[in-house]
Design an enzyme around this catalytic site. Structure first.
Site, PDB file in Angstrom:
ATOM      1  N   HIS A  34     -19.242  -5.836 -38.419  1.00 52.98           N
ATOM      2  CA  HIS A  34     -19.998  -6.455 -36.932  1.00 52.98           C
ATOM      3  C   HIS A  34     -18.397  -6.377 -35.991  1.00 52.98           C
ATOM      4  O   HIS A  34     -17.534  -5.970 -36.422  1.00 52.98           O
ATOM      5  CB  HIS A  34     -20.464  -7.977 -37.121  1.00 52.98           C
ATOM      6  CG  HIS A  34     -19.517  -8.743 -37.994  1.00 52.98           C
ATOM      7  ND1 HIS A  34     -18.203  -9.255 -37.560  1.00 52.98           N
ATOM      8  CD2 HIS A  34     -19.735  -9.328 -39.527  1.00 52.98           C
ATOM      9  CE1 HIS A  34     -17.526 -10.178 -38.745  1.00 52.98           C
ATOM     10  NE2 HIS A  34     -18.535  -9.913 -39.582  1.00 52.98           N
ATOM     11  N   HIS A  37     -15.120  -7.423 -37.508  1.00 56.87           N
ATOM     12  CA  HIS A  37     -14.330  -6.514 -38.163  1.00 56.87           C
ATOM     13  C   HIS A  37     -13.882  -5.500 -37.119  1.00 56.87           C
ATOM     14  O   HIS A  37     -12.545  -5.260 -37.351  1.00 56.87           O
ATOM     15  CB  HIS A  37     -15.158  -5.609 -38.885  1.00 56.87           C
ATOM     16  CG  HIS A  37     -15.818  -6.500 -40.189  1.00 56.87           C
ATOM     17  ND1 HIS A  37     -17.406  -6.773 -40.230  1.00 56.87           N
ATOM     18  CD2 HIS A  37     -15.151  -6.946 -41.418  1.00 56.87           C
ATOM     19  CE1 HIS A  37     -17.477  -7.492 -41.446  1.00 56.87           C
ATOM     20  NE2 HIS A  37     -16.364  -7.571 -42.044  1.00 56.87           N
ATOM     21  N   GLN A 154      -8.645 -17.822 -47.751  1.00 60.02           N
ATOM     22  CA  GLN A 154      -8.602 -16.869 -48.498  1.00 60.02           C
ATOM     23  C   GLN A 154      -7.083 -16.079 -47.753  1.00 60.02           C
ATOM     24  O   GLN A 154      -6.413 -15.319 -48.501  1.00 60.02           O
ATOM     25  CB  GLN A 154      -9.675 -15.760 -48.074  1.00 60.02           C
ATOM     26  CG  GLN A 154      -9.298 -14.335 -48.446  1.00 60.02           C
ATOM     27  CD  GLN A 154     -10.479 -13.258 -48.135  1.00 60.02           C
ATOM     28  OE1 GLN A 154     -11.495 -13.419 -49.000  1.00 60.02           O
ATOM     29  NE2 GLN A 154     -10.614 -12.627 -47.046  1.00 60.02           N
TER      30      GLN A 154
END
EC number: 6.3.2.1
Length: 280
Positions: A34, A37, A154
Site C-alpha cells: 500500500h 510501503h 518492532q
C-alpha cells in the site's frame, strides 16, 4: 526490475552490485503493498543506489494459524506497483526457500523489549520477526534497511537485533503513513468491512486527543480516559492502550522531561486487529 525467488541468486546478484561500490537499501515487507510501503521505498530511493523489496509472509511470526492463512497475498498486484515506482530488485521466496525443514524461530535476548505491549499478546512473535529479518539481512546484504514507525516496537527490536548480531546495516525508521482520516496504513485494512473501516478512524482521533492531554493529566488518567472512550464505541474493542518510554518500551506512571514517550494502542475492529502509536 529484477525478481528473484531463490536466495543464492539474489545474494549473488546483489553481491556483484556491491562489489562495484553501489549502496543497497532494503524494504522488507509481507506484501499486500500500500502507500505506506511505497513511501518507505521512496525514502530508500533517495539514499541508495539500488533498492530491494522483499515480499515474504513469514510463518514464524504468526501465533494464530488462521491469521497466517488469511493474510492477504497479492503478488501480481504488488509487482505491478513496484514496477511503477521503479524498484530495482524484488525478492519473493517461499517458506521452503527461507526455512529448512522443521526449522523454528531462533531465540533472541531482546533485553525485555519483546515482553512489553505486543509481546504480552503475541507469544514468540518477535523471535519470528528477528529470525526472518536476520535471514533477509544475510541474504540481501543491505547497507540500509527501512521500517515504518507504525510497528514502533518492532523497529526498536530490529535495532536491538542489529546490535546483538553485529549486522553491518543501518536501520532507518520512517514516519507513519496515514489515510486521509488518520488511520495508519496497513495491509490488514483491506480486510475491514465498510462499517469497521469507517469506525477505525476513531483510533487515531483518540490517541491524538490523548496526546493533547499529556501536559494536564497523568499517564494513568489518560489511560482511563482512553478506556472509557472505547467502552462507548460499539464497533471497536480496545485490547490495550499504554504510555511507554520510547527507549525501553516500559509503561510509565509519571513523565520525566528528559525522556521521550509514546502512546501505543491495539484495537479489534471486528476480527481485524489494528495497532497504532503516536509520539508524545
Amino acid at each position: 526490475m529484477k525478481v528473484f525467488s531463490i536466495k543464492e541468486l539474489a545474494n549473488s546478484y546483489i553481491s556483484d552490485l556491491k562489489s562495484k561500490g553501489l549502496t543497497v537499501g532494503l524494504v522488507p515487507t509481507m506484501g499486500a503493498l500500500h502507500e505506506g510501503h511505497l513511501s518507505l521505498i521512496e525514502n530508500a530511493k533517495k539514499n541508495n543506489d539500488v533498492v530491494v523489496v522483499s515480499i515474504f509472509v513469514n510463518p514464524t511470526q504468526f501465533n494464530n494459524p488462521e491469521d497466517l492463512e488469511k493474510y492477504p497475498r497479492t503478488l501480481d498486484e504488488d509487482l505491478e506497483k513496484l514496477k511503477n515506482v521503479n524498484c530495482d530488485i524484488v525478492f519473493t521466496p517461499n517458506a521452503d526457500e527461507m526455512y529448512d525443514k522443521n526449522e523454528v524461530a531462533e531465540l533472541f535476548d531482546f533485553d525485555g523489549l519483546d515482553k512489553e505491549m505486543e509481546g504480552k499478546f503475541r507469544d514468540n512473535h518477535f523471535n519470528g520477526v528477528g529470525t526472518v529479518v536476520k535471514k533477509l539481512f544475510n541474504i540481501l546484504k543491505p547497507n540500509n534497511a527501512y521500517f515504518g514507525e507504525k510497528d514502533y516496537q518492532q523497529l526498536q527490536i530490529i535495532n536491538k537485533l542489529v546490535s546483538i548480531t553485529k549486522q553491518p546495516v543501518n536501520i532507518i525508521g520512517c514516519a507513519i503513513d496515514r489515510e486521509d482520516d488518520g488511520l495508519a496504513r496497513s495491509s490488514r485494512n483491506m480486510r475491514l468491512t465498510t462499517e469497521h473501516r469507517n469506525s477505525a478512524a476513531f483510533i487515531y482521533k483518540t490517541i491524538t486527543e490523548a496526546k493533547e492531554m499529556i501536559n494536564s493529566s497523568s499517564p494513568k488518567e489518560i489511560e482511563e480516559w482512553v478506556n472509557n472512550q472505547f467502552k462507548s464505541h460499539h464497533n471497536l474493542v480496545l485490547e490495550y492502550f499504554t504510555i511507554a518510554d520510547e527507549s525501553n518500551l516500559k509503561s510509565v506512571t509519571a513523565l520525566d522531561q528528559n525522556k521521550k514517550y509514546r502512546a501505543f494502542i491495539a484495537v479489534f475492529a471486528g476480527e481485524i486487529r489494528l495497532i497504532d502509536n503516536i509520539a508524545l
